[in-house]
Design an enzyme around this catalytic site. Sequence first.
Site, PDB file in Angstrom:
ATOM      1  N   ASP A  92       0.808  -1.219   0.000  1.00 17.53           N
ATOM      2  CA  ASP A  92       0.000   0.000   0.000  1.00 17.53           C
ATOM      3  C   ASP A  92       0.842   1.269   0.000  1.00 17.53           C
ATOM      4  OD1 ASP A  92       0.788  -0.398   2.686  1.00 17.53           O
ATOM      5  OD2 ASP A  92      -1.077   0.435   3.475  1.00 17.53           O
TER       6      ASP A  92
ATOM      7  N   TYR B 227       3.578 -11.230  -2.141  1.00 13.79           N
ATOM      8  CA  TYR B 227       2.183 -11.661  -2.161  1.00 13.79           C
ATOM      9  C   TYR B 227       1.751 -11.974  -3.588  1.00 13.79           C
ATOM     10  CZ  TYR B 227       0.529  -7.014  -3.754  1.00 13.79           C
ATOM     11  OH  TYR B 227       0.294  -5.859  -4.463  1.00 13.79           O
TER      12      TYR B 227
ATOM     13  N   TYR C 185      -0.131 -14.132   1.177  1.00 10.95           N
ATOM     14  CA  TYR C 185       1.078 -13.422   1.580  1.00 10.95           C
ATOM     15  C   TYR C 185       2.181 -14.362   2.073  1.00 10.95           C
ATOM     16  CZ  TYR C 185      -1.753  -9.149   1.635  1.00 10.95           C
ATOM     17  OH  TYR C 185      -2.547  -8.094   1.291  1.00 10.95           O
TER      18      TYR C 185
ATOM     19  N   TYR D 151      -7.602  -1.660   6.847  1.00 11.36           N
ATOM     20  CA  TYR D 151      -7.687  -2.746   7.833  1.00 11.36           C
ATOM     21  C   TYR D 151      -7.516  -4.116   7.177  1.00 11.36           C
ATOM     22  CZ  TYR D 151      -9.819  -5.746  11.416  1.00 11.36           C
ATOM     23  OH  TYR D 151     -10.077  -6.729  12.337  1.00 11.36           O
TER      24      TYR D 151
ATOM     25  N   ALA E 168      -6.815   0.455  -5.517  1.00 11.95           N
ATOM     26  CA  ALA E 168      -7.833   1.479  -5.794  1.00 11.95           C
ATOM     27  C   ALA E 168      -7.770   2.581  -4.743  1.00 11.95           C
ATOM     28  CB  ALA E 168      -9.221   0.852  -5.835  1.00 11.95           C
ATOM     29  N   GLY E 169      -7.799   2.187  -3.480  1.00 14.39           N
ATOM     30  CA  GLY E 169      -7.742   3.174  -2.409  1.00 14.39           C
ATOM     31  C   GLY E 169      -6.396   3.865  -2.319  1.00 14.39           C
ATOM     32  N   ASP E 170      -5.328   3.116  -2.560  1.00 11.25           N
ATOM     33  CA  ASP E 170      -3.983   3.690  -2.482  1.00 11.25           C
ATOM     34  C   ASP E 170      -3.775   4.746  -3.563  1.00 11.25           C
ATOM     35  OD1 ASP E 170      -3.551   1.778  -0.492  1.00 11.25           O
ATOM     36  OD2 ASP E 170      -2.788   0.328  -1.948  1.00 11.25           O
TER      37      ASP E 170
END
Length: 300
Positions: free
Chosen positions: A30, A88, A102, A165, A255-257
Amino acid sequence: MPDIAILGECMLEMAPTGQSNCFQQNFAGDVYSVAVYMARHSNSKVRVRLLTAVGEDAISLQFREALREERIDSTHVLTHPSRHMGLYMVKNEADGERHFTYWRGESAAKDFFKITDSYEINPPDYFFISGISLAIYDEPSLFNLKSWLKYLKDRGTTIVFDPNYRPALWSSTAATLEVYAWAFSLCDIALPGIEDMVQLYGTETPDEVFGLLKNYDIGTTIIKNGAQPIWYATSEETGQVAVTPCPNVVDTTAAGDSFNAAFLAARLSGDSLTASIEAGSALASKVIQHRGAILPRQHP
């Protein structure tokens, strides 16, 4: 020039190519995704510093070269004498949703606070941590991190926190809640996703997330919610911004990163809050139409 320090774990990613049993090697994680996309989208208007640890092996050397090519400051990328980067593999469902396997038990990044006598850097303008950043450290390292971030904040650094999370990284929900309470109380900018907040707190709507976080003195909160509008709240206003439509979701990795990165790059470059949110949404829409966390550098 504003600068941002980004702390956490970078990994070797093995992502499917679309052909049977074929995978492509990339660097990811991330914080790596945030660092890369920030460096690319700030157009050299922001200094991006990555803080992590890698090994002495060939893959770790390739990683350092990748940082150089992406124009990411690697001054604080430490070298572990015996550990190496974690790894991963990604598996995607038909709708683009991803699942990870992972191998990170010997990750050098977990020992970042153990292999240096001095991790104090000149206080950056911004400091980014994620829930994964917090999860990888043992108790002594986490204690050092908490002390360090307080030191930086007292000297004017803006703390940015994305909960991100991952239940498998934590010993218990109670342990997560305790650390996240500290992170929310410290941060100036919170970048939660609804999915993470549902898993951990049971807050299913933006209003419920805002209700939870109002107990903390957070200057700006941005709530990511997949294809739904992005909500924001500051001390002056609350609102929402429609996301950029995505016609073909292939892989939702990063996507969030990528949203975080483009949002922060725009914000640090002086753009308005809503324009910065739009920039984050536009980049995330591009990223999820391709496999893997990082777009090829030649991609528009």
